[in-house]
Scaffold this motif. Structure first.
Motif, short mmCIF file in Angstrom:
data_model
loop_
_atom_site.label_atom_id
_atom_site.label_comp_id
_atom_site.label_asym_id
_atom_site.label_seq_id
_atom_site.Cartn_x
_atom_site.Cartn_y
_atom_site.Cartn_z
N VAL A 1 71.61 12.05 28.62
CA VAL A 1 70.43 11.19 28.65
C VAL A 1 69.19 12.06 28.81
CG1 VAL A 1 69.27 9.29 29.85
CG2 VAL A 1 71.77 9.30 29.65
N LEU A 2 68.24 11.90 27.89
CA LEU A 2 67.04 12.74 27.91
C LEU A 2 66.22 12.57 29.18
CD1 LEU A 2 65.81 12.44 24.20
CD2 LEU A 2 67.10 14.29 25.26
N SER A 3 66.22 11.36 29.73
CA SER A 3 65.44 11.14 30.95
C SER A 3 65.99 11.96 32.12
CB SER A 3 65.46 9.65 31.32
OG SER A 3 66.78 9.18 31.55
N ASP A 4 67.30 12.18 32.16
CA ASP A 4 67.88 13.02 33.22
C ASP A 4 67.39 14.46 33.07
OD1 ASP A 4 69.27 10.92 34.32
OD2 ASP A 4 71.10 11.30 33.18
N ILE A 5 67.34 14.94 31.84
CA ILE A 5 66.83 16.30 31.62
C ILE A 5 65.37 16.39 32.03
CG2 ILE A 5 66.40 18.07 29.88
CD1 ILE A 5 68.73 16.99 28.28
N GLY A 6 64.59 15.37 31.66
CA GLY A 6 63.17 15.36 32.02
C GLY A 6 62.96 15.36 33.52
N ILE A 7 63.70 14.52 34.23
CA ILE A 7 63.57 14.46 35.70
C ILE A 7 63.95 15.80 36.31
CG2 ILE A 7 64.51 13.41 37.78
CD1 ILE A 7 64.77 10.80 36.20
N THR A 8 65.03 16.39 35.82
CA THR A 8 65.48 17.68 36.35
C THR A 8 64.41 18.76 36.16
OG1 THR A 8 67.78 17.11 35.86
CG2 THR A 8 67.28 19.44 36.21
N VAL A 9 63.85 18.84 34.97
CA VAL A 9 62.84 19.86 34.68
C VAL A 9 61.59 19.63 35.52
CG1 VAL A 9 61.29 20.74 32.90
CG2 VAL A 9 63.70 20.30 32.35
N ILE A 10 61.13 18.39 35.60
CA ILE A 10 59.90 18.09 36.35
C ILE A 10 60.07 18.40 37.82
CG2 ILE A 10 58.39 16.21 37.11
CD1 ILE A 10 58.81 14.92 34.36
N VAL A 11 61.17 17.95 38.42
CA VAL A 11 61.38 18.19 39.85
C VAL A 11 61.51 19.68 40.13
CG1 VAL A 11 62.98 17.82 41.77
CG2 VAL A 11 62.42 15.93 40.25
#
Length: 414
Positions: free
Chosen positions: A377-387
């Motif tokens: 899921v792309l949102s999981d990747i986005g959250i991981t990178v942002i955090v």
């Protein structure tokens, strides 16, 4: 020019052209990068596996097990065709079907197996269940009056094959409902075998609704329960309570949360634990950035003092060390994301290969699937990178601020 020379020197120090004195600092910096890489990769893979389990729960298990059921506790539900039609007209209901459920035994030769016998209406069962997708031989939608369909594990235990005559022992209850009579023996032809890797394989026996009615002494309009399929499985319980008001019979309301809810809660709990644990790993890696930059500032106080005496602003020095810390984090995030995505896309094949290599599958007989699913899921990747970047920014602020507090007079005087 001076700032450019300083940054070039920092790049050479980071890439390995450094003296023995700052070798330990470089090691700490690389360790923090590796820590971030591993944390990001592990988090992406773990979340992908959890998403895969949730997807399989919805599209595999919950497409077969009852999402909503209304079960009569004592007297049967009468006039089921009219009630099925009424239920199908309710909001959020996509299908309804009758059933008769009773616990019994399946016998073939000398082997016995306890089963849940479900009498179903073949023309309507496909509206509430995707069991046909997992049936070999005759489908449930093609079930005949003298046929039975068993789960794979039941058939294996009985050593029965399609075409064999299997006997079902169905308990009989006295008319007063106070005592059990001798079970009724019904011999049927094994027409199909269900194989989905879940609990249905070891418990389910499907027969025609008319056959179940005749065995139990019901008339053609009587059943023990009604089953629904809803458009939102995660709101099934609320829908069940609201829709159940449309029928007047005294029934028990049941949803998949009662039978399979613990599995869904386990998946969500594991997701939360993974988030906490892996983000703590990333936080520790970010703390290593703090350590490396603090030591870097102390070693380069002379350079910082010279830059300040030549007119370098505090904001420039602050940005230099912040960018150095973020560079370490950026390398870790990019490589970690690449590794995590590659592993997440191939984890199912890797799990199968390892299982075949060692000759054992740890998921077999434990969960409703025997493979390791994955859904990226792309949102999981986005959250991981942002955090991760947020943690890295916080990690660089203190050492960069310490660099701006260097007093040129004290440093150059010593």
């Amino acid at each position: 020019m001076l700032l450019s020379a300083f940054l070039s020197e920092r790049f050479r120090a980071y890439s390995g052209h450094k003296d023995e004195k700052n070798g330990f600092v470089s090691f700490i910096a690389k360790a923090s990068t590796v820590g971030i890489l591993l944390g990001v990769a592990v988090l992406i893979v773990a979340l992908s596996v959890i998403n895969g389990f949730e997807q399989q729960l919805v599209h595999r298990l919950l497409s077969v097990v009852p999402q909503v059921e209304y079960v009569a506790p004592s007297r049967p539900i009468a006039n089921w065709p009219e009630k099925v039609e009424r239920l199908e007209q309710q909001p959020h209901v996509t299908g309804a079907a009758p059933f008769i459920a009773v616990n019994g035994m399946a016998q073939f030769k000398s082997q016995l197996k306890a089963v849940e016998i479900r009498g179903v209406e073949p023309s309507l069962e496909g509206n509430v269940s995707a069991v046909n997708q997992f049936a070999g031989g005759t489908l449930v939608s093609q079930l005949g009056q003298e046929d039975v369909i068993l789960g794979k594990q039941i058939a294996v235990l009985l050593d029965a094959h399609i075409g064999d005559n299997v006997t079902l022992l169905i308990p009989q209850i006295s008319q007063k409902g106070q005592s059990l009579l001798a079970p009724k023996r019904v011999t049927l032809t094994l027409a199909g075998i269900i194989e989905m890797g879940g609990p249905i394989d070891s418990t389910a026996a499907f027969i025609h609704l008319n056959k179940a009615q005749s065995v139990l002494g019901y008339d053609s309009s009587q059943v023990t329960g009604l089953r629904l399929r809803v458009d939102d499985v995660f709101s099934a319980h609320q829908i069940a309570l609201k829709v159940g008001q449309s029928i007047s019979d005294y029934v028990y309301v049941s949803s998949w949360f009662r039978t399979q809810g613990s599995l869904y809660q386990d998946i969500q709990m594991v997701r939360t634990i993974v988030y906490i644990v892996v983000f703590l790993i990333i936080a520790v890696a970010s703390f290593n950035i703090v350590s490396s930059l603090v030591m870097e500032v102390r070693e380069k106080q002379g350079n910082i003092a010279i830059l300040k005496t030549m007119g370098a602003k505090d904001s420039t020095i602050l940005a230099t060390f912040v960018m150095q810390g973020l560079t370490q984090a950026l390398v870790g995030v990019l490589l970690g994301t690449l590794v995590g995505v590659v592993l997440a896309l191939n984890i199912s094949e890797l799990f199968t290969w390892v299982s075949q290599l060692f000759g054992a599958n740890p998921l077999e007989g434990v969960y409703f699937i025997e493979f390791l699913p994955s859904k990226l899921v792309l949102s999981d990747i986005g959250i991981t990178v942002i955090v991760t970047f947020v943690l890295a920014i916080f990690a660089t602020i203190y050492p960069a601020w310490q660099a701006t507090r260097v007093d040129p007079a004290k440093v150059l005087g010593n």
